[in-house]
Enzyme design. Structure first.
Site, PDB file in Angstrom:
ATOM      1  N   GLU A  34      -6.725   2.361  15.496  1.00  0.00           N
ATOM      2  CA  GLU A  34      -7.872   3.469  15.151  1.00  0.00           C
ATOM      3  C   GLU A  34      -7.249   3.575  13.482  1.00  0.00           C
ATOM      4  O   GLU A  34      -7.607   4.679  13.115  1.00  0.00           O
ATOM      5  CB  GLU A  34      -7.394   5.080  15.667  1.00  0.00           C
ATOM      6  CG  GLU A  34      -7.919   4.944  17.182  1.00  0.00           C
ATOM      7  CD  GLU A  34      -9.459   5.255  17.252  1.00  0.00           C
ATOM      8  OE1 GLU A  34     -10.031   5.602  16.225  1.00  0.00           O
ATOM      9  OE2 GLU A  34     -10.091   5.243  18.206  1.00  0.00           O
ATOM     10  N   LYS A  93     -17.373   3.589   5.756  1.00  0.00           N
ATOM     11  CA  LYS A  93     -16.899   3.516   7.430  1.00  0.00           C
ATOM     12  C   LYS A  93     -17.373   4.809   7.962  1.00  0.00           C
ATOM     13  O   LYS A  93     -16.927   5.927   7.430  1.00  0.00           O
ATOM     14  CB  LYS A  93     -15.659   3.091   7.483  1.00  0.00           C
ATOM     15  CG  LYS A  93     -15.004   3.187   8.980  1.00  0.00           C
ATOM     16  CD  LYS A  93     -13.836   2.784   8.929  1.00  0.00           C
ATOM     17  CE  LYS A  93     -13.031   3.010  10.669  1.00  0.00           C
ATOM     18  NZ  LYS A  93     -11.784   2.797  10.352  1.00  0.00           N
ATOM     19  N   THR A 135       0.830  -1.197  -0.017  1.00  0.00           N
ATOM     20  CA  THR A 135      -0.178   0.074  -0.028  1.00  0.00           C
ATOM     21  C   THR A 135       0.917   1.282  -0.119  1.00  0.00           C
ATOM     22  O   THR A 135       0.654   2.379  -0.565  1.00  0.00           O
ATOM     23  CB  THR A 135      -0.831   0.181   1.350  1.00  0.00           C
ATOM     24  OG1 THR A 135      -1.816  -1.298   1.361  1.00  0.00           O
ATOM     25  CG2 THR A 135      -2.029   1.111   1.139  1.00  0.00           C
ATOM     26  N   ALA A 136       2.032   1.262   0.524  1.00  0.00           N
ATOM     27  CA  ALA A 136       2.953   2.351   0.908  1.00  0.00           C
ATOM     28  C   ALA A 136       3.487   2.796  -0.293  1.00  0.00           C
ATOM     29  O   ALA A 136       3.584   3.782  -0.779  1.00  0.00           O
ATOM     30  CB  ALA A 136       3.905   2.252   1.949  1.00  0.00           C
TER      31      ALA A 136
HETATM   32  C1  LIG Z   1      -2.108  -6.781  11.760  1.00  0.00           C
HETATM   33  C2  LIG Z   1      -2.033  -5.428  11.266  1.00  0.00           C
HETATM   34  C3  LIG Z   1      -3.432  -4.820  10.980  1.00  0.00           C
HETATM   35  C4  LIG Z   1      -3.267  -3.651   9.985  1.00  0.00           C
HETATM   36  N1  LIG Z   1      -4.448  -3.064   9.968  1.00  0.00           N
HETATM   37  C5  LIG Z   1      -4.627  -1.861   9.347  1.00  0.00           C
HETATM   38  C6  LIG Z   1      -5.720  -0.937   8.923  1.00  0.00           C
HETATM   39  O1  LIG Z   1      -6.897  -1.589   9.503  1.00  0.00           O
HETATM   40  N2  LIG Z   1      -5.797   0.364   8.885  1.00  0.00           N
HETATM   41  C7  LIG Z   1      -4.475   0.877   8.391  1.00  0.00           C
HETATM   42  O2  LIG Z   1      -4.350   1.976   7.826  1.00  0.00           O
HETATM   43  N3  LIG Z   1      -3.418   0.213   8.412  1.00  0.00           N
HETATM   44  C8  LIG Z   1      -3.214  -1.213   8.925  1.00  0.00           C
HETATM   45  N4  LIG Z   1      -2.306  -1.956   9.110  1.00  0.00           N
HETATM   46  C9  LIG Z   1      -1.167  -1.292   8.322  1.00  0.00           C
HETATM   47  C10 LIG Z   1      -0.955  -1.444   6.667  1.00  0.00           C
HETATM   48  O3  LIG Z   1      -0.959  -2.913   6.683  1.00  0.00           O
HETATM   49  C11 LIG Z   1       0.208  -0.982   6.228  1.00  0.00           C
HETATM   50  O4  LIG Z   1       0.431   0.291   6.606  1.00  0.00           O
HETATM   51  C12 LIG Z   1       0.238  -0.961   4.792  1.00  0.00           C
HETATM   52  O5  LIG Z   1      -0.219  -2.419   4.137  1.00  0.00           O
HETATM   53  C13 LIG Z   1       1.527  -0.692   4.119  1.00  0.00           C
HETATM   54  O6  LIG Z   1       2.489  -1.615   4.172  1.00  0.00           O
HETATM   55  P1  LIG Z   1       3.699  -1.243   3.398  1.00  0.00           P
HETATM   56  O7  LIG Z   1       3.425  -1.154   2.128  1.00  0.00           O
HETATM   57  O8  LIG Z   1       4.533  -0.364   4.366  1.00  0.00           O
HETATM   58  O9  LIG Z   1       4.533  -2.727   3.601  1.00  0.00           O
HETATM   59  P2  LIG Z   1       4.272  -4.016   2.881  1.00  0.00           P
HETATM   60  O10 LIG Z   1       2.879  -4.406   2.509  1.00  0.00           O
HETATM   61  O11 LIG Z   1       4.966  -4.995   3.591  1.00  0.00           O
HETATM   62  O12 LIG Z   1       5.101  -4.208   1.473  1.00  0.00           O
HETATM   63  C14 LIG Z   1       6.388  -4.119   1.305  1.00  0.00           C
HETATM   64  C15 LIG Z   1       6.940  -4.310   0.083  1.00  0.00           C
HETATM   65  O13 LIG Z   1       8.184  -4.297  -0.160  1.00  0.00           O
HETATM   66  C16 LIG Z   1       8.516  -5.106  -1.200  1.00  0.00           C
HETATM   67  N5  LIG Z   1       9.937  -5.790  -0.631  1.00  0.00           N
HETATM   68  C17 LIG Z   1      10.452  -5.992   0.779  1.00  0.00           C
HETATM   69  N6  LIG Z   1      11.587  -6.381   0.505  1.00  0.00           N
HETATM   70  C18 LIG Z   1      12.188  -6.488  -0.799  1.00  0.00           C
HETATM   71  C19 LIG Z   1      13.354  -6.607  -1.479  1.00  0.00           C
HETATM   72  N7  LIG Z   1      14.455  -7.315  -0.843  1.00  0.00           N
HETATM   73  N8  LIG Z   1      13.253  -6.718  -2.770  1.00  0.00           N
HETATM   74  C20 LIG Z   1      12.186  -6.073  -3.459  1.00  0.00           C
HETATM   75  N9  LIG Z   1      10.996  -5.812  -2.905  1.00  0.00           N
HETATM   76  C21 LIG Z   1      11.014  -5.984  -1.572  1.00  0.00           C
HETATM   77  C22 LIG Z   1       7.534  -6.421  -0.880  1.00  0.00           C
HETATM   78  O14 LIG Z   1       7.591  -7.339  -2.128  1.00  0.00           O
HETATM   79  C23 LIG Z   1       6.209  -5.288  -0.865  1.00  0.00           C
HETATM   80  O15 LIG Z   1       5.982  -5.124  -1.961  1.00  0.00           O
HETATM   81  C24 LIG Z   1      -2.082  -2.962   9.700  1.00  0.00           C
HETATM   82  C25 LIG Z   1      -0.775  -3.644   9.836  1.00  0.00           C
HETATM   83  C26 LIG Z   1      -0.820  -4.853  10.557  1.00  0.00           C
HETATM   84  C27 LIG Z   1       0.402  -5.849  10.684  1.00  0.00           C
END
Ligand SMILES: Cc1cc2nc3c(=O)[nH]c(=O)nc-3n(C[C@H](O)[C@H](O)[C@H](O)COP(=O)(O)OP(=O)(O)OC[C@H]3O[C@@H](n4cnc5c(N)ncnc54)[C@H](O)[C@@H]3O)c2cc1C
Length: 510
Positions: free
Chosen positions: A346, A81, A16-17
Site C-alpha cells: 500500500e 496516482k 529518501t528518508a
Molecule cells: C522492495 C521494496 C519496494 C519498496 N517500494 C516502496 C514504495 O513503492 N513506496 C514507498 O513508499 N516505499 C517503498 N519502499 C520503501 C522505500 O524504498 C524506503 O522507505 C525509502 O527508500 C527510504 O529508504 P531509506 O532512506 O530509509 O534507506 P536507503 O535508501 O537504504 O538509504 C540509506 C542511506 O544511508 C547511507 N549509509 C548507510 N550506511 C552508511 C555508512 N556506514 N556511512 C555513511 N552512509 C551510510 C547510504 O549511503 C544511504 O544514503 C520499498 C522498499 C523495498 C525494499
C-alpha cells in the site's frame, strides 16, 4: 533564550528518508540561530532506490517544504496516482481498485456504502467502483486536480499521489535541502563515538578520518540501522508470521501496456508483483516469501511478466516485516528503513518517513531529552506500524485463493485482534470503524474489504429512511455524475505535457 537548545543535528544517510528529513528540518528549523544541519551519506554504499509509489499525504509534505508541483513532476519523471489496482488478489481473474478519495456521497449522516448495500439487496448490480471518481478516471487514463472550491463536484474530494523515480526524488530533495542550508558530507561512517555517562552518540567518524559531532542524530542509514540498532541496541519486533514476504526482486522496463495513473499489484503464486508506470519507464518488482519460492524462480516470473524490455539486471532485496521497538533511544531517532519496514503493498514506507518527521518536529527535543516525550514518540510510531500492518494483512487473509501453499497459509492465518474485530464488524452490518488517527480512512477499508470479497449481511438501519425507489434513483444519479465527470477530465498525458514534461506518448487504456 533557553541554554539547552540542540545546536547540531546530524542526519546519517542520504536516501529518501535522509533527504526528506533534511529538507523538512531545513525548512522548519533551519533558521534557528546557531543551528547546523549536516547530512552524511556514502556513495559507495548507495541507497535502496526502489520506493517509487506514494499515498496522498506526500502532497502535503511537498507543500510543507515549498516544492512547486510542476517542477517536481518534471524533474522526478513523476506520474500521477489515483489508487492501486489489485489483480488476481481475491481470485485469479478478478480485479479491483483501492482508490484515493471517497465513494459517492454520505446521506442522512450515514456513509454512502450502506445505501449501496441496500441497493444491492434490492437487486441493483452496479459495482461499488462506479461511485468512485478516482477509479472511473484512473481506469480511463484521466487525471485532474481536486476542486475543493466546487463542493458539489465529485472532484471536490478526489485524492491523488505521485509515482516518481526514487533516485531523482532524492536528488531533488538534496538540491532543496542544500538551498535551505543543510551541509552534505560524503563518506563512509566507520566508527561511532558515545558519551560514557549518558550513552548518547557524540560523533561519527568517516573513513577519511573526519569526525562529525552532533547533539541529535537522525538515523536514516537504511535496513542495517547503523545507529539505532548497531550502536544503541534497539530490538526489532518481527511480524514475519503475519506478513511472510521477506524478499523482492526489482527491475525497471521500457514503457508498454496501459499507461493509467494507477499503481498495479498483481498477486502471484508466492507473493505479488508491483508495476509503477513513470514518464520514462515502468518500475517492476516481485515481493515474495522465500519459504515458498526461490530467488531464481522469482526473477524468472518477474521477467516473464513485464510490459516492456528490461532496462537493467534484476536486483534482489531482503527484508523483514516489523519495526524497532524503540525508534528513538537517547539522542538517536530512526527514520525510514532504519526504523522498520512493511512490504510496499500500500506504498506506505515513504509516508512512515513523513509521519516520523512530523512527530519529531512536534516533539523536537532540547539537550535535556525528556524521557516522557521520547516514550510518546515511540508509542505513537509503533501504533502507526500496527495500523498499517493490519491493513496489509487484510489483503492476504480475505482471499478465495487456495492455488498455492503460500495462499493457503495466508487464508488460514489468525488475524491480529484489531483486524479480527474490523472484519467481523464489516461482515455483520457493513460497519467500518477506525481509531481517530489511523492512516487508512473508512473508504480504504471499504475498498479492500469489498474488493477481497467480504459481503456484509446487513446495512445501517438508517438507510431504510430513504424509500427503495429513492435510494435507487439517487445512486443512479451519483454514478451518472461520476461517469460524466470522469469522461470530461483530461488525459494524464495532456496534463503532463501542459506541465512541461516531454514524456513518450502515454497510451490510454483500452
Ligand atoms: C522492495 C521494496 C519496494 C519498496 N517500494 C516502496 C514504495 O513503492 N513506496 C514507498 O513508499 N516505499 C517503498 N519502499 C520503501 C522505500 O524504498 C524506503 O522507505 C525509502 O527508500 C527510504 O529508504 P531509506 O532512506 O530509509 O534507506 P536507503 O535508501 O537504504 O538509504 C540509506 C542511506 O544511508 C547511507 N549509509 C548507510 N550506511 C552508511 C555508512 N556506514 N556511512 C555513511 N552512509 C551510510 C547510504 O549511503 C544511504 O544514503 C520499498 C522498499 C523495498 C525494499
Amino acid at each position: 533564550m533557553r541554554d539547552d537548545l540542540i545546536r547540531r543535528v546530524v542526519i546519517v544517510g542520504g536516501g529518501t528518508a535522509g533527504w526528506m528529513a533534511a529538507a523538512a528540518l531545513g525548512k522548519l528549523i533551519g533558521r534557528m540561530p546557531g543551528l547546523s544541519i549536516e547530512l552524511v551519506e556514502s556513495d559507495a554504499i548507495g541507497t535502496v532506490g526502489v520506493g517509487e509509489a506514494t499515498i496522498p499525504h506526500i502532497v502535503l509534505f511537498n507543500r510543507m517544504v515549498g516544492i512547486d508541483e510542476a517542477a517536481f513532476v518534471r524533474e522526478t519523471n513523476a506520474t500521477y496516482k489515483l489508487g492501486i489496482e489489485f489483480v488476481d488478489w481475491r481470485r485469479i481473474g478478478h480485479r479491483y481498485v483501492h482508490p484515493f478519495g471517497v465513494y459517492g456521497i454520505d446521506m442522512l449522516g450515514v456513509e454512502f456504502h450502506h445505501f449501496w448495500l441496500k441497493a444491492r439487496a434490492l437487486g441493483d448490480t452496479t459495482p461499488l467502483d462506479a461511485y468512485s471518481i478516482g477509479i472511473m478516471a484512473g481506469l480511463r487514463g484521466r487525471f485532474a486536480h481536486p476542486r475543493p472550491d466546487q463542493p458539489n463536484s465529485p472532484l471536490a474530494k478526489l485524492g491523488y499521489a505521485f509515482q516518481f523515480d526514487a533516485g531523482l526524488y532524492a536528488a531533488f530533495l538534496r538540491r532543496l535541502a542544500e538551498g535551505l542550508g543543510v551541509r552534505r558530507t560524503e563518506g563512509r561512517i566507520v566508527d561511532v563515538q558515545r558519551d560514557g555517562a549518558s550513552g548518547h552518540v557524540t560523533a561519527v567518524r568517516l573513513d577519511s578520518g573526519v569526525e562529525i559531532a552532533g547533539d541529535l542524530f537522525i538515523d536514516c542509514s537504511g535496513f542495517q540501522g547503523l545507529l539505532i540498532e548497531k550502536t544503541m541496541g534497539a530490538s526489532f519486533r518481527d511480524w514475519t508470521h503475519w506478513l511472510p514476504c521477506d524478499r523482492a526482486v526489482a527491475v525497471p522496463c521500457t514503457l508498454g501496456g496501459d499507461q493509467v495513473p494507477l499503481t498495479r499489484s498483481t498477486a502471484r503464486a508466492a507473493g505479488w508483483q508491483w508495476r509503477i508506470p513513470l514518464q520514462h519507464r515502468i518500475g517492476n518488482g516481485y515481493v515474495y516469501a522465500s519459504a515458498h519460492l526461490s530467488d531464481d524462480e522469482a526473477a524468472a516470473t518477474l521477467l516473464a511478466n513485464l510490459d516492456g524490455a528490461p532496462l537493467a539486471e534484476p536486483r534482489q532485496l531482503r527484508f523483514r516485516a516489523g519495526h524497532r521497538d524503540q525508534a528513538w533511544i537517547g539522542n538517536v531517532v530512526a527514520l525510514g528503513l532504519a526504523g522498520g519496514f512493511l512490504e510496499p503493498l500500500e506504498s506506505t514506507s515513504i509516508h512512515l518517513i513523513q509521519s516520523g518527521i512530523a512527530r519529531l518536529m512536534a516533539l523536537f527535543p532540547t539537550r535535556g531529552f525528556d524521557a516522557l516525550e521520547i516514550d510518546r514518540f515511540n508509542r505513537d510510531t509503533a501504533q502507526d506500524y500496527v495500523d498499517i500492518r493490519d491493513f496489509l494483512i487484510l489483503h492476504y487473509k480475505a482471499t478465495e485463493r487456495d492455488d498455492s501453499a503460500f495462499w493457503r497459509r495466508c487464508r488460514d492465518l489468525t488475524p491480529p485482534e484489531g483486524l479480527a474485530e474490523k472484519l467481523a464488524m464489516f461482515a455483520g452490518n457493513g460497519r467500518i470503524f477506525r481509531r481517530q488517527e489511523e492512516l487508512f480512512a473508512e473508504p480504504s477499508w471499504l475498498a479492500v474489504m469489498n474488493g477481497q470479497g467480504i459481503v456484509p449481511r446487513g446495512y445501517h438501519p438508517v438507510a431504510d429512511l430513504l424509500s427503495d425507489a429513492e435510494t435507487l434513483e439517487r445512486l443512479k444519479h451519483i454514478a451518472q455524475v461520476i461517469d460524466e465527470t470522469a469522461d470530461a477530465m483530461p488525459l494524464q498525458d495532456d496534463i503532463l505535457r501542459q506541465m512541461g514534461c516531454t514524456p513518450p506518448p502515454l497510451r490510454q487504456a483500452s
